[in-house]
Design a protein around this motif. Structure first.
Motif, PDB file in Angstrom:
ATOM      1  N   ILE A  14      31.024  43.390  42.823  1.00 39.63           N
ATOM      2  CA  ILE A  14      30.673  42.239  41.980  1.00 39.63           C
ATOM      3  C   ILE A  14      31.897  41.711  41.252  1.00 39.63           C
ATOM      4  O   ILE A  14      32.140  40.500  41.188  1.00 39.63           O
ATOM      5  CB  ILE A  14      29.568  42.628  40.980  1.00 39.63           C
ATOM      6  CG1 ILE A  14      28.323  43.150  41.729  1.00 39.63           C
ATOM      7  CG2 ILE A  14      29.207  41.427  40.116  1.00 39.63           C
ATOM      8  CD1 ILE A  14      27.697  42.143  42.658  1.00 39.63           C
ATOM      9  N   ASP A  15      32.691  42.635  40.701  1.00 35.11           N
ATOM     10  CA  ASP A  15      33.894  42.211  39.975  1.00 35.11           C
ATOM     11  C   ASP A  15      34.863  41.480  40.896  1.00 35.11           C
ATOM     12  O   ASP A  15      35.514  40.502  40.494  1.00 35.11           O
ATOM     13  CB  ASP A  15      34.578  43.425  39.344  1.00 35.11           C
ATOM     14  CG  ASP A  15      33.771  44.000  38.187  1.00 35.11           C
ATOM     15  OD1 ASP A  15      32.858  43.291  37.715  1.00 35.11           O
ATOM     16  OD2 ASP A  15      34.053  45.141  37.782  1.00 35.11           O
TER      17      ASP A  15
ATOM     18  N   ALA B 168      33.557  38.042  41.472  1.00 31.97           N
ATOM     19  CA  ALA B 168      33.635  37.283  40.218  1.00 31.97           C
ATOM     20  C   ALA B 168      35.066  36.838  39.939  1.00 31.97           C
ATOM     21  O   ALA B 168      35.306  35.696  39.526  1.00 31.97           O
ATOM     22  CB  ALA B 168      33.103  38.139  39.062  1.00 31.97           C
TER      23      ALA B 168
ATOM     24  N   LEU C 139      35.973  33.977  42.354  1.00 31.78           N
ATOM     25  CA  LEU C 139      35.348  32.707  41.960  1.00 31.78           C
ATOM     26  C   LEU C 139      35.984  32.147  40.700  1.00 31.78           C
ATOM     27  O   LEU C 139      36.243  30.942  40.596  1.00 31.78           O
ATOM     28  CB  LEU C 139      33.844  32.915  41.745  1.00 31.78           C
ATOM     29  CG  LEU C 139      33.017  33.123  43.003  1.00 31.78           C
ATOM     30  CD1 LEU C 139      31.561  33.410  42.654  1.00 31.78           C
ATOM     31  CD2 LEU C 139      33.093  31.894  43.910  1.00 31.78           C
ATOM     32  N   SER C 140      36.262  33.029  39.747  1.00 32.91           N
ATOM     33  CA  SER C 140      36.893  32.577  38.514  1.00 32.91           C
ATOM     34  C   SER C 140      38.305  32.065  38.778  1.00 32.91           C
ATOM     35  O   SER C 140      38.743  31.070  38.184  1.00 32.91           O
ATOM     36  CB  SER C 140      36.922  33.734  37.506  1.00 32.91           C
ATOM     37  OG  SER C 140      37.634  33.361  36.348  1.00 32.91           O
TER      38      SER C 140
ATOM     39  N   GLY D 108      37.497  28.758  37.663  1.00 34.70           N
ATOM     40  CA  GLY D 108      37.266  29.137  36.271  1.00 34.70           C
ATOM     41  C   GLY D 108      37.956  28.305  35.226  1.00 34.70           C
ATOM     42  O   GLY D 108      37.681  28.473  34.030  1.00 34.70           O
TER      43      GLY D 108
END
Length: 347
Positions: free
Chosen positions: A34-35, A38, A41-42, A46
């Motif tokens: 997940i990290d 994330a 994507l960030s 972001g």
């Protein structure tokens, strides 16, 4: 359930399956799944700066994706798009050196001329592969791959030889161009608004060409049955060469934008695998121009976001390539595994 709802349901299940498999592969590689997603994507979406970097990566991907759609329409696998990007960048810098640095043309005209030169370079490189296909019976996949290596060799020879920096030969590239020979940047950031405008215009042009013109119709006929097209007098070889020329020009333009709008010099491997990534984007979009921009944006986010992996999680940025490959392969597999009529309708 309507056909549209059934299609969306099947697409959602395919994406969920692809995401699940991808997370499992990332976990098997020893990274927090997940990290990792994330952070990617960030890193791509972001912040305002991240968006500009993503849009900067989107430009060559959209140009190369549009180029590939033209050649795919003629049933040609233009694997040599990487080499066409490189030759486009070489021709662009050649024009800027000979007509811009020498003062032969004002800066704006020199930049405009360099982009046209880049299109000519990419077109010439693509036509080499096209002629080998139509007159030498050499499959365009093999000639394209070979020409990719030749183009890379040519760029390295120029960087370390005739165009080397004064007094030194460096793998960091040629001497940077003066700001007067750059494509205007957006707010001083590493993003050329003109590059994005050109990419969008090229995409619209390709959509019009393939779907609204007689030429696009003939390309479809050649793709469906070249022998029948020949008997109808449509000259399949000429259509194939035209498709390669248009595709090469668009790929060459992306190389010119990389020189004049981003790097401002010629560097080794300037194509940055954008050509190969664009192939994955086109395959992900199933060759549909309607979904191509979204597929290109998806890969642009992953490409830019992967830069943050070493900084945030101490992971190798090459993990992004694994994520991209697994996602695409799983999506293709899901389309085969999941029944087309799932949900009571047809996709």
């Amino acid at each position: 359930m309507t056909d549209r709802a059934a299609f969306l349901r099947r697409a959602g299940l395919s994406l969920a399956l692809a995401l699940g498999v991808t997370l499992a592969i990332v976990a098997a590689a020893g990274a927090p799944p997940i990290d990792t997603l994330a952070v990617m994507l960030s890193g791509g979406l972001g912040s305002g700066q991240a968006w500009l970097r993503t849009l900067s990566a989107l430009v060559p991907l959209l140009l190369c994706g549009a180029a590939l759609c033209v050649t795919f329409a003629a049933n040609l696998w233009n694997i040599g798009v990487e080499g066409q990007i490189t030759l486009g960048s070489v021709f662009c810098l050649w024009f800027l050196r000979d007509f811009g640095l020498s003062g032969g043309l004002p800066g704006e005209l020199a930049v405009a001329g360099s982009l046209i030169a880049a299109m000519v370079g990419g077109m010439a490189w693509a036509l080499l592969s096209g002629v080998l296909r139509t007159h030498g019976r050499v499959h365009e996949i093999f000639s394209g791959l070979g020409l990719n290596f030749v183009a890379m060799g040519v760029s390295l020879w120029l960087i370390l030889g005739p165009w080397k920096r004064p007094g030194m030969a460096s793998m960091s590239g040629t001497e940077p161009l003066p700001a007067a020979l750059w494509l205007p940047a957006l707010g001083g950031k590493p993003m050329s608004l003109w590059g994005l405008v050109l990419a969008v215009c090229a995409f619209v042009f390709v959509a019009w060409l393939l779907h609204r013109t007689f030429f696009g119709l003939t390309l479809s006929a050649v793709r469906q049955n070249a022998m029948a097209a020949e008997r109808l007098g449509l000259s399949p070889k000429r259509r194939m060469l035209a498709a390669m020329a248009i595709g090469g020009a668009l790929a060459g333009l992306s190389g010119g934008i990389l020189v004049a709008g981003l790097y401002h010099r010629l560097i080794p491997s300037i194509s940055g695998n954008y050509g190969y990534t664009a192939i994955m984007a086109v395959l992900l979009a199933s060759g549909s121009l309607r979904f191509l921009p979204l597929a290109c944006l998806f890969f642009a986010v992953l490409t830019v976001g992967s830069i943050q992996l070493p900084l945030s999680l101490s992971l190798d940025s090459s993990l992004a390539g694994v994520v991209q490959g697994v996602l695409v392969l799983t999506l293709f597999a899901a389309r085969r595994i999941l029944p087309a009529g799932l949900g009571g309708g047809r996709p």
